[in-house]
Design a protein around this motif. Structure first.
Motif, PDB file in Angstrom:
ATOM      1  N   VAL A  47      47.042  44.046  46.469  1.00 19.21           N
ATOM      2  CA  VAL A  47      48.169  43.142  46.235  1.00 19.21           C
ATOM      3  C   VAL A  47      49.419  44.015  46.148  1.00 19.21           C
ATOM      4  O   VAL A  47      49.455  44.973  45.367  1.00 19.21           O
ATOM      5  CB  VAL A  47      47.994  42.347  44.918  1.00 19.21           C
ATOM      6  CG1 VAL A  47      49.191  41.432  44.681  1.00 19.21           C
ATOM      7  CG2 VAL A  47      46.698  41.542  44.931  1.00 19.21           C
TER       8      VAL A  47
ATOM      9  N   THR B  92      32.696  35.934  42.925  1.00 22.57           N
ATOM     10  CA  THR B  92      33.921  36.531  42.409  1.00 22.57           C
ATOM     11  C   THR B  92      34.040  36.209  40.923  1.00 22.57           C
ATOM     12  O   THR B  92      33.074  35.896  40.258  1.00 22.57           O
ATOM     13  CB  THR B  92      35.130  36.048  43.257  1.00 22.57           C
ATOM     14  OG1 THR B  92      36.314  36.646  42.738  1.00 22.57           O
ATOM     15  CG2 THR B  92      35.291  34.546  43.305  1.00 22.57           C
ATOM     16  N   GLY B  93      35.224  36.341  40.377  1.00 19.42           N
ATOM     17  CA  GLY B  93      35.409  36.060  38.952  1.00 19.42           C
ATOM     18  C   GLY B  93      36.896  36.066  38.618  1.00 19.42           C
ATOM     19  O   GLY B  93      37.708  35.815  39.515  1.00 19.42           O
ATOM     20  N   GLY B  94      37.220  36.472  37.436  1.00 15.47           N
ATOM     21  CA  GLY B  94      36.681  37.501  36.591  1.00 15.47           C
ATOM     22  C   GLY B  94      36.100  38.669  37.405  1.00 15.47           C
ATOM     23  O   GLY B  94      36.396  38.825  38.551  1.00 15.47           O
ATOM     24  N   GLU B  95      35.298  39.469  36.749  1.00 15.92           N
ATOM     25  CA  GLU B  95      34.658  40.575  37.465  1.00 15.92           C
ATOM     26  C   GLU B  95      33.173  40.252  37.643  1.00 15.92           C
ATOM     27  O   GLU B  95      32.403  40.294  36.666  1.00 15.92           O
ATOM     28  CB  GLU B  95      34.870  41.887  36.695  1.00 15.92           C
ATOM     29  CG  GLU B  95      34.129  43.074  37.255  1.00 15.92           C
ATOM     30  CD  GLU B  95      34.263  43.235  38.786  1.00 15.92           C
ATOM     31  OE1 GLU B  95      35.367  43.109  39.327  1.00 15.92           O
ATOM     32  OE2 GLU B  95      33.220  43.484  39.429  1.00 15.92           O
TER      33      GLU B  95
ATOM     34  N   THR C 291      33.653  39.910  45.794  1.00 19.57           N
ATOM     35  CA  THR C 291      34.941  40.573  45.559  1.00 19.57           C
ATOM     36  C   THR C 291      34.881  41.239  44.192  1.00 19.57           C
ATOM     37  O   THR C 291      34.521  40.593  43.204  1.00 19.57           O
ATOM     38  CB  THR C 291      36.096  39.547  45.591  1.00 19.57           C
ATOM     39  OG1 THR C 291      36.081  38.889  46.846  1.00 19.57           O
ATOM     40  CG2 THR C 291      37.447  40.232  45.425  1.00 19.57           C
ATOM     41  N   THR C 292      35.216  42.512  44.142  1.00 17.37           N
ATOM     42  CA  THR C 292      35.053  43.273  42.895  1.00 17.37           C
ATOM     43  C   THR C 292      36.192  44.273  42.700  1.00 17.37           C
ATOM     44  O   THR C 292      36.828  44.687  43.666  1.00 17.37           O
ATOM     45  CB  THR C 292      33.710  44.045  42.906  1.00 17.37           C
ATOM     46  OG1 THR C 292      33.631  44.898  41.750  1.00 17.37           O
ATOM     47  CG2 THR C 292      33.542  44.912  44.146  1.00 17.37           C
TER      48      THR C 292
ATOM     49  N   MET D 179      50.906  36.090  44.896  1.00 21.40           N
ATOM     50  CA  MET D 179      50.910  34.627  44.871  1.00 21.40           C
ATOM     51  C   MET D 179      51.435  34.099  43.539  1.00 21.40           C
ATOM     52  O   MET D 179      51.228  34.714  42.488  1.00 21.40           O
ATOM     53  CB  MET D 179      49.480  34.111  45.102  1.00 21.40           C
ATOM     54  CG  MET D 179      48.985  34.407  46.501  1.00 21.40           C
ATOM     55  SD  MET D 179      47.215  34.168  46.664  1.00 21.40           S
ATOM     56  CE  MET D 179      47.098  32.397  46.489  1.00 21.40           C
TER      57      MET D 179
ATOM     58  N   TYR E  34      49.231  41.140  38.139  1.00 23.69           N
ATOM     59  CA  TYR E  34      49.475  39.902  38.906  1.00 23.69           C
ATOM     60  C   TYR E  34      48.544  38.785  38.458  1.00 23.69           C
ATOM     61  O   TYR E  34      48.735  37.634  38.797  1.00 23.69           O
ATOM     62  CB  TYR E  34      49.318  40.135  40.421  1.00 23.69           C
ATOM     63  CG  TYR E  34      48.114  40.964  40.805  1.00 23.69           C
ATOM     64  CD1 TYR E  34      46.841  40.422  40.854  1.00 23.69           C
ATOM     65  CD2 TYR E  34      48.263  42.318  41.108  1.00 23.69           C
ATOM     66  CE1 TYR E  34      45.741  41.185  41.192  1.00 23.69           C
ATOM     67  CE2 TYR E  34      47.163  43.096  41.452  1.00 23.69           C
ATOM     68  CZ  TYR E  34      45.905  42.523  41.489  1.00 23.69           C
ATOM     69  OH  TYR E  34      44.817  43.282  41.825  1.00 23.69           O
TER      70      TYR E  34
ATOM     71  N   SER F 130      38.996  45.589  45.341  1.00 17.73           N
ATOM     72  CA  SER F 130      40.427  45.559  45.044  1.00 17.73           C
ATOM     73  C   SER F 130      40.869  46.950  44.619  1.00 17.73           C
ATOM     74  O   SER F 130      40.279  47.549  43.721  1.00 17.73           O
ATOM     75  CB  SER F 130      40.702  44.582  43.896  1.00 17.73           C
ATOM     76  OG  SER F 130      40.237  43.309  44.241  1.00 17.73           O
TER      77      SER F 130
HETATM   78  N1  SAM Z   1      37.648  41.222  39.559  1.00 14.58           N
HETATM   79  C1  SAM Z   1      37.518  41.112  40.969  1.00 14.58           C
HETATM   80  C2  SAM Z   1      38.560  41.936  41.687  1.00 14.58           C
HETATM   81  O1  SAM Z   1      39.382  42.556  41.022  1.00 14.58           O
HETATM   82  O2  SAM Z   1      38.526  41.960  42.900  1.00 14.58           O
HETATM   83  C3  SAM Z   1      37.490  39.690  41.496  1.00 14.58           C
HETATM   84  C4  SAM Z   1      38.442  38.711  40.912  1.00 14.58           C
HETATM   85  S1  SAM Z   1      40.147  39.039  41.220  1.00 14.58           S
HETATM   86  C5  SAM Z   1      40.861  37.599  40.513  1.00 14.58           C
HETATM   87  C6  SAM Z   1      40.173  38.831  42.963  1.00 14.58           C
HETATM   88  C7  SAM Z   1      41.448  39.028  43.663  1.00 14.58           C
HETATM   89  O3  SAM Z   1      42.371  38.044  43.274  1.00 14.58           O
HETATM   90  C8  SAM Z   1      42.222  40.295  43.432  1.00 14.58           C
HETATM   91  O4  SAM Z   1      41.812  41.334  44.193  1.00 14.58           O
HETATM   92  C9  SAM Z   1      43.570  39.923  43.948  1.00 14.58           C
HETATM   93  O5  SAM Z   1      43.572  40.214  45.318  1.00 14.58           O
HETATM   94  C10 SAM Z   1      43.595  38.451  43.795  1.00 14.58           C
HETATM   95  N2  SAM Z   1      44.685  37.968  42.933  1.00 14.58           N
HETATM   96  C11 SAM Z   1      44.654  37.592  41.642  1.00 14.58           C
HETATM   97  N3  SAM Z   1      45.866  37.139  41.247  1.00 14.58           N
HETATM   98  C12 SAM Z   1      46.672  37.241  42.330  1.00 14.58           C
HETATM   99  C13 SAM Z   1      48.034  36.937  42.578  1.00 14.58           C
HETATM  100  N4  SAM Z   1      48.839  36.415  41.643  1.00 14.58           N
HETATM  101  N5  SAM Z   1      48.521  37.167  43.822  1.00 14.58           N
HETATM  102  C14 SAM Z   1      47.721  37.677  44.796  1.00 14.58           C
HETATM  103  N6  SAM Z   1      46.438  37.978  44.620  1.00 14.58           N
HETATM  104  C15 SAM Z   1      45.918  37.779  43.406  1.00 14.58           C
END
Ligand code: SAM
Length: 320
Positions: free
Chosen positions: A165, A73-76, A101-102, A195, A29, A125
């Protein structure tokens, strides 16, 4: 000091900081493929903000906005060198809640030092417990490693929430197993509607598994009642008869823009007032407070009045 507020009374009280746009997973996603992750990581490496630079920006923003929460948050974010030192520095700035958030891959190593430095809670996540589905969602192994990270975070005394997600046809069969896992560990779990961001900007609808559908799946095994939504919260929560709580973040079908208090800072020092905006506003460290106030006001104007409209910027760049 000028109050930064919009016509709906919204102010910035939560700052989400993307520490880097590199990641050790390639969730479907978030990115179209591994190439996108590699390119983002390589491009971002040279411009990573140092711990002192980040603390200076965060400290100035806190001085202007009286922040209540910061989320890394990030990235990781666990890949950011100097993470523990950064947390300690944020603690010293006096921001009450420090969260992160990781994807959990490195949590078994970092949970205890992060807690000791002042971290209050982590969102982990986890999109599947079944290893094949986990691989399909993240392009990596393994769910078991993330679950070990969740346990390490709990053992370290951190408040842990799980974020999932839900994507139609990919992991919608994982809702009940994930709920069981969360309940068995006394963690709250939140299911997110997918999203329309990044490469999914024009095709999120085909993967959208709505809040109503998520609740319908859960209701086959649990009786639950809704809880009052907290102001500015992303999730709405339900409680089962056994007293377990879970949430749904229904960005698409039940948007929560009206009281959003989030400001985003990306890994190169640019701010965004909304996930729907792909117009970064650069903050110059030599600029004075009046200019920053104008820029914060500009960022606030990026917020949608009613609903998230989507963006071709992936969360890998803007920070999730
Ligand atoms: N790497 C970390 C992680 O995986 O939690 C933090 C960054 S990651 C971009 C954070 C969160 O963004 C993910 O857990 C997910 O919930 C959300 N995310 C990223 N793209 C998304 C999308 N298209 N729709 C819904 N949630 C999304």
């Amino acid at each position: 000091m000028a109050v930064v507020q919009d016509q709906y009374g919204r102010q910035f009280k939560t700052l989400r900081v993307s520490l880097l746009n590199h990641c050790n997973l390639g969730c479907v996603y978030c990115v179209a493929g591994d190439e996108e992750v590699k390119a983002a990581g390589a491009a971002g490496k040279e411009r990573l903000l140092t711990v002192p630079a980040l603390l200076e920006i965060i400290g100035r923003l806190h001085g202007q906005l009286q922040l209540e929460t910061i989320r890394l948050t990030g990235g990781e974010p666990l890949l950011y060198p100097g993470l523990v030192e950064l947390i300690r520095g944020i603690r010293a700035l006096g921001i009450p809640a420090i969260k992160l958030t990781t994807n959990g891959f490195l949590l078994d190593r970092l949970a205890a030092p992060m807690k000791e430095a002042g971290m209050t809670s982590v969102n982990v996540s986890l999109d599947a417990v079944d290893e094949d589905v986990f691989y399909h969602m993240s392009r990596r192994h393994s769910a078991e490693r993330v679950i070990r990270g969740i346990d390490a975070a709990k053992d370290a005394g951190l408040d842990v929430k799980i974020n999932t997600v839900v994507m139609r046809g990919i992991n919608d069969g994982q809702i009940l197993p994930l709920l069981d896992l969360a309940f068995s560990r006394h963690c709250r779990i939140r299911f997110l509607e997918v999203m329309a961001m990044g490469h999914l900007h024009d095709q999120a609808e085909k993967y959208l598994f709505t809040r109503a559908e998520i609740l319908s799946v859960i209701s086959t095994h649990h009786q639950c009642k809704p809880l009052d939504r907290m102001v500015s919260a992303t999730a709405t929560y339900w409680q089962t008869e056994e007293g377990h709580q879970f949430g749904v973040i229904a960005n698409e079908t039940e948007p929560f823009c009206r009281d959003c208090d989030r400001l985003r800072l990306d890994s190169s020092g640019q701010i965004y007032g909304c996930l729907s905006s792909n117009h970064p506003i650069p903050l110059g460290r030599d600029e004075d407070e009046t200019i920053w106030t104008e820029k914060l006001q500009q960022a606030l104007l990026q917020k949608q009045a009613l609903r998230f409209t989507g963006s071709d910027l992936s969360m890998l760049h803007i920070g999730g």
